[in-house]
Motif scaffolding. Sequence first.
Motif, PDB file in Angstrom:
ATOM      1  N   GLN A   4      -8.001   0.220   1.367  1.00 25.35           N
ATOM      2  CA  GLN A   4      -6.706  -0.143   0.804  1.00 25.35           C
ATOM      3  C   GLN A   4      -5.570   0.269   1.746  1.00 25.35           C
ATOM      4  O   GLN A   4      -4.633  -0.500   1.976  1.00 25.35           O
ATOM      5  CB  GLN A   4      -6.496   0.512  -0.571  1.00 25.35           C
ATOM      6  N   ILE A   7      -5.473  -2.007   4.738  1.00 19.50           N
ATOM      7  CA  ILE A   7      -4.823  -3.287   4.434  1.00 19.50           C
ATOM      8  C   ILE A   7      -3.310  -3.114   4.448  1.00 19.50           C
ATOM      9  O   ILE A   7      -2.583  -3.936   5.023  1.00 19.50           O
ATOM     10  CB  ILE A   7      -5.330  -3.844   3.089  1.00 19.50           C
ATOM     11  N   TYR A  11      -0.434  -5.001   6.775  1.00 19.27           N
ATOM     12  CA  TYR A  11       0.807  -5.663   6.357  1.00 19.27           C
ATOM     13  C   TYR A  11       2.014  -5.102   7.103  1.00 19.27           C
ATOM     14  O   TYR A  11       2.926  -5.839   7.464  1.00 19.27           O
ATOM     15  CB  TYR A  11       1.002  -5.548   4.851  1.00 19.27           C
ATOM     16  N   GLN A  38     -12.068  -7.707  -2.071  1.00 23.26           N
ATOM     17  CA  GLN A  38     -10.635  -7.606  -1.824  1.00 23.26           C
ATOM     18  C   GLN A  38     -10.322  -7.607  -0.330  1.00 23.26           C
ATOM     19  O   GLN A  38      -9.292  -8.141   0.083  1.00 23.26           O
ATOM     20  CB  GLN A  38     -10.060  -6.346  -2.483  1.00 23.26           C
ATOM     21  N   GLU A  42      -7.801 -10.373   1.095  1.00 21.59           N
ATOM     22  CA  GLU A  42      -6.585 -10.003   1.822  1.00 21.59           C
ATOM     23  C   GLU A  42      -6.617 -10.528   3.253  1.00 21.59           C
ATOM     24  O   GLU A  42      -5.598 -10.964   3.789  1.00 21.59           O
ATOM     25  CB  GLU A  42      -6.398  -8.482   1.818  1.00 21.59           C
ATOM     26  N   GLU A  72      -6.557 -11.085  -9.442  1.00 22.09           N
ATOM     27  CA  GLU A  72      -7.031 -11.311  -8.075  1.00 22.09           C
ATOM     28  C   GLU A  72      -7.857 -12.588  -7.983  1.00 22.09           C
ATOM     29  O   GLU A  72      -7.734 -13.339  -7.008  1.00 22.09           O
ATOM     30  CB  GLU A  72      -7.863 -10.132  -7.583  1.00 22.09           C
TER      31      GLU A  72
END
Length: 123
Positions: A4, A7, A11, A38, A42, A72
């Motif tokens: 997480q 990710i 970004y 996920q 992503e 999601e």
Amino acid sequence: MSWQAEIERGYELYRQGEHREVLKRFARLRLEYPDVAQVWNESAGMHDRMGFEEDAAPLYERALALGLEGEELVDCLICLGSTYRNLGRGGDAVRLLGQALLHESKDAKLQGYHRALGVYFGN
């Protein structure tokens, strides 16, 4: 660092314009977390944002195959449907948006988008 956090860092790099580094980071994440839906979702979204729809489609497909739930899942179906539309795969786009409607049947924008694509692509 967790996937997480990785990710989120991706970004941040994207916002800083480090696009080549972003793609490398997401490729590494897919190798490190091959069974985390996920991560694939992503990664697909990032490819989509950067205009690499042909690369994004199989990443979205993998995310769906691994299993997403709730919001999601709906978001992934909508994004992949939009990607299919951009790739000229109208029938697939309409089908996926129909699947998204099974989960979000009261979403008026999604209903309208689904109907419009159906008319445009003759489905």
